[in-house]
Design a protein around this motif. Structure first.
Motif, PDB file in Angstrom:
ATOM      1  N   GLY A  22       0.819  -1.218   0.000  1.00 47.66           N
ATOM      2  CA  GLY A  22       0.000   0.000   0.000  1.00 47.66           C
ATOM      3  C   GLY A  22       0.846   1.258   0.000  1.00 47.66           C
ATOM      4  N   ASN A  23       2.050   1.167  -0.575  1.00 45.30           N
ATOM      5  CA  ASN A  23       2.979   2.301  -0.614  1.00 45.30           C
ATOM      6  C   ASN A  23       3.386   2.642  -2.045  1.00 45.30           C
ATOM      7  OD1 ASN A  23       3.198   2.506   2.229  1.00 45.30           O
ATOM      8  ND2 ASN A  23       4.677   0.864   2.253  1.00 45.30           N
ATOM      9  N   PRO A  24       2.455   3.115  -2.854  1.00 43.04           N
ATOM     10  CA  PRO A  24       2.855   3.451  -4.230  1.00 43.04           C
ATOM     11  C   PRO A  24       3.801   4.647  -4.247  1.00 43.04           C
ATOM     12  CG  PRO A  24       0.657   4.283  -3.791  1.00 43.04           C
ATOM     13  CD  PRO A  24       1.073   3.465  -2.576  1.00 43.04           C
ATOM     14  N   ASN A  82       8.567   6.682 -12.333  1.00 39.00           N
ATOM     15  CA  ASN A  82       9.959   6.962 -12.700  1.00 39.00           C
ATOM     16  C   ASN A  82      10.905   6.611 -11.558  1.00 39.00           C
ATOM     17  OD1 ASN A  82       9.442   7.767 -15.300  1.00 39.00           O
ATOM     18  ND2 ASN A  82       9.318   9.929 -14.786  1.00 39.00           N
ATOM     19  N   ASP A  83      10.451   6.764 -10.334  1.00 39.69           N
ATOM     20  CA  ASP A  83      11.294   6.417  -9.187  1.00 39.69           C
ATOM     21  C   ASP A  83      11.450   4.902  -9.048  1.00 39.69           C
ATOM     22  OD1 ASP A  83      11.681   9.065  -8.719  1.00 39.69           O
ATOM     23  OD2 ASP A  83      10.397   9.191  -6.956  1.00 39.69           O
ATOM     24  N   ASP A 124      14.278  11.910  -1.282  1.00 38.30           N
ATOM     25  CA  ASP A 124      12.944  11.331  -1.257  1.00 38.30           C
ATOM     26  C   ASP A 124      12.829  10.159  -0.295  1.00 38.30           C
ATOM     27  OD1 ASP A 124      12.134  13.160  -3.212  1.00 38.30           O
ATOM     28  OD2 ASP A 124      12.809  11.835  -4.822  1.00 38.30           O
ATOM     29  N   LYS A 125      12.004  10.343   0.725  1.00 44.42           N
ATOM     30  CA  LYS A 125      11.843   9.317   1.752  1.00 44.42           C
ATOM     31  C   LYS A 125      11.041   8.111   1.267  1.00 44.42           C
ATOM     32  CE  LYS A 125      12.315  12.536   5.617  1.00 44.42           C
ATOM     33  NZ  LYS A 125      13.713  12.631   5.416  1.00 44.42           N
ATOM     34  N   PRO A 139      21.289   9.203   2.400  1.00 38.64           N
ATOM     35  CA  PRO A 139      20.572  10.466   2.518  1.00 38.64           C
ATOM     36  C   PRO A 139      21.362  11.587   1.844  1.00 38.64           C
ATOM     37  CG  PRO A 139      20.705   9.353   4.636  1.00 38.64           C
ATOM     38  CD  PRO A 139      21.605   8.616   3.692  1.00 38.64           C
ATOM     39  N   PHE A 140      20.674  12.472   1.180  1.00 35.67           N
ATOM     40  CA  PHE A 140      21.335  13.547   0.439  1.00 35.67           C
ATOM     41  C   PHE A 140      22.200  14.396   1.353  1.00 35.67           C
ATOM     42  CE2 PHE A 140      21.503  15.336  -3.690  1.00 35.67           C
ATOM     43  CZ  PHE A 140      21.896  16.644  -3.505  1.00 35.67           C
TER      44      PHE A 140
END
Length: 93
Positions: A46-48, A52-53, A71-72, A84-85
């Motif tokens: 349930g985590n769409p 592209n990612d 992006d988490k 992490p960036f």
């Protein structure tokens, strides 16, 4: 160009792109298989995330690479190595 951090990101990416160990990779049939597995895993949880990612994640996993991101939502993907960036010093290059 549309984001509000375009100039900042390009400065950081310029440094990343100039690294000697940088390799450009392209999708192939194995990438498409990984894409479908990741897509199914995310849907089942349930985590769409943006399609592209999912391609980015599939290529990252396929090439045993690390993904540098803000992006988490990438944390929802099993087996994806994230950096992490804000933690660019930990890159294994």
């Amino acid at each position: 160009m549309l984001g509000n951090k375009y100039s900042e990101n390009m400065t950081v990416f310029g440094g990343v792109f100039s690294m000697k160990k940088l390799e450009v990779v392209y999708p192939d049939m194995y990438t498409t298989d990984l894409y479908s597995k990741i897509f199914k895993q995310l849907r089942n949880k349930g985590n769409p995330i943006p399609s592209n990612d999912i391609w980015i994640a599939a290529l990252t996993i396929q090439h045993s690479a690390q993904l540098l991101t803000y992006d988490k939502h990438f944390t929802f993907i099993d087996g994806l190595k994230l950096v992490p960036f804000t933690d660019t010093k930990s890159l294994e290059i």
